[in-house]
Design an enzyme around this catalytic site. Structure first.
Site, PDB file in Angstrom:
ATOM      1  CG  HIS A  89       9.120  -5.951   1.753  1.00 34.99           C
ATOM      2  ND1 HIS A  89       8.483  -4.910   1.884  1.00 34.99           N
ATOM      3  CD2 HIS A  89       9.487  -5.935   2.958  1.00 34.99           C
ATOM      4  CE1 HIS A  89       7.978  -4.302   2.554  1.00 34.99           C
ATOM      5  NE2 HIS A  89       8.884  -5.202   3.883  1.00 34.99           N
TER       6      HIS A  89
ATOM      7  CG  HIS B  41       6.250  -8.744   5.711  1.00 33.42           C
ATOM      8  ND1 HIS B  41       6.062  -8.903   6.476  1.00 33.42           N
ATOM      9  CD2 HIS B  41       6.981  -8.275   4.991  1.00 33.42           C
ATOM     10  CE1 HIS B  41       6.021  -7.875   7.576  1.00 33.42           C
ATOM     11  NE2 HIS B  41       6.953  -7.398   6.691  1.00 33.42           N
TER      12      HIS B  41
ATOM     13  CD  GLN C 123       8.567  -9.405  10.872  1.00 35.04           C
ATOM     14  OE1 GLN C 123       8.747 -10.011  11.346  1.00 35.04           O
ATOM     15  NE2 GLN C 123       7.848  -9.983  10.644  1.00 35.04           N
TER      16      GLN C 123
ATOM     17  CB  ILE D 267      -0.719  -0.007   1.035  1.00 37.20           C
ATOM     18  CG1 ILE D 267      -1.471   0.491   0.805  1.00 37.20           C
ATOM     19  CG2 ILE D 267      -0.102   0.729   2.510  1.00 37.20           C
ATOM     20  CD1 ILE D 267      -3.459   0.035   2.311  1.00 37.20           C
TER      21      ILE D 267
ATOM     22  CG  ASN E 117      12.353  -4.963   6.727  1.00 29.73           C
ATOM     23  OD1 ASN E 117      13.668  -5.427   6.430  1.00 29.73           O
ATOM     24  ND2 ASN E 117      11.831  -4.369   6.519  1.00 29.73           N
TER      25      ASN E 117
END
Ligand code: 5GP
Ligand code: ZN
Length: 136
Positions: A101, A99, A93, A31, A86
């Site tokens: 990236h 997750h 993080q 986002i 991270n």
């Protein structure tokens, strides 16, 4: 996990631009993109750290990463990709749900390697590297 933003996206409770998925992992656009096409690849089940991932979601996660890198590069005309995790709050993080990236990069974009975060490294002592390798 009830108050986890990525669990909410996985459950369809928060909208996201989902790009790909399988039974155990999925990918959606970040986002607040660092560059155009910045994406996150996430296991569907909540785990905070890479070390917590079981084999099946781990395979799904990294298979999606491998498949998506060339697709994103072609879609946004990128020349390369920064692939980064991270892992843990000490590493920056913010969302405690694993997750990866994927940040599309262009030649001459000026951001440099992620090594740049750490300043200029010095050559390690070879003996110390040997001791450390044994410990790990
Ligand atoms: P971290 O700092 O934990 O490695 O990165 C978390 C990432 O999640 C950030 O890049 C942030 O922009 C993204 N993010 C946080 N909340 C949302 C959200 O609700 N939707 C989407 N698509 N991305 C989010
Ligand atoms: Zn979660």
């Amino acid at each position: 996990m009830a108050d986890c933003v990525f669990c909410k996206i996985a459950a369809g409770d928060i909208p996201a631009a989902i790009i790909d998925e399988d039974d155990h992992a999925f990918a959606f656009l970040d986002i607040r993109p660092l560059t155009r096409g910045h994406m996150l690849v996430v296991p569907k089940e909540h785990v905070a750290r890479l070390a917590d991932l079981k084999e099946t979601p781990r395979r799904s996660l990294w298979d999606l990463v491998h498949g998506l890198v060339p697709r994103i590069e072609e879609s946004v005309s990128a020349d390369g990709m920064t692939v980064a995790v991270n892992d843990g709050s000490a590493a920056g993080q913010e969302v405690p749900h694993v997750h990866v990236h994927l940040v599309p990069r262009k030649k001459g974009d000026g951001y440099g390697p992620i090594h740049a975060l750490f300043g200029t490294p010095k050559e390690a002592d070879k003996k110390e590297l040997g001791i450390l390798a044994e410990q790990i």
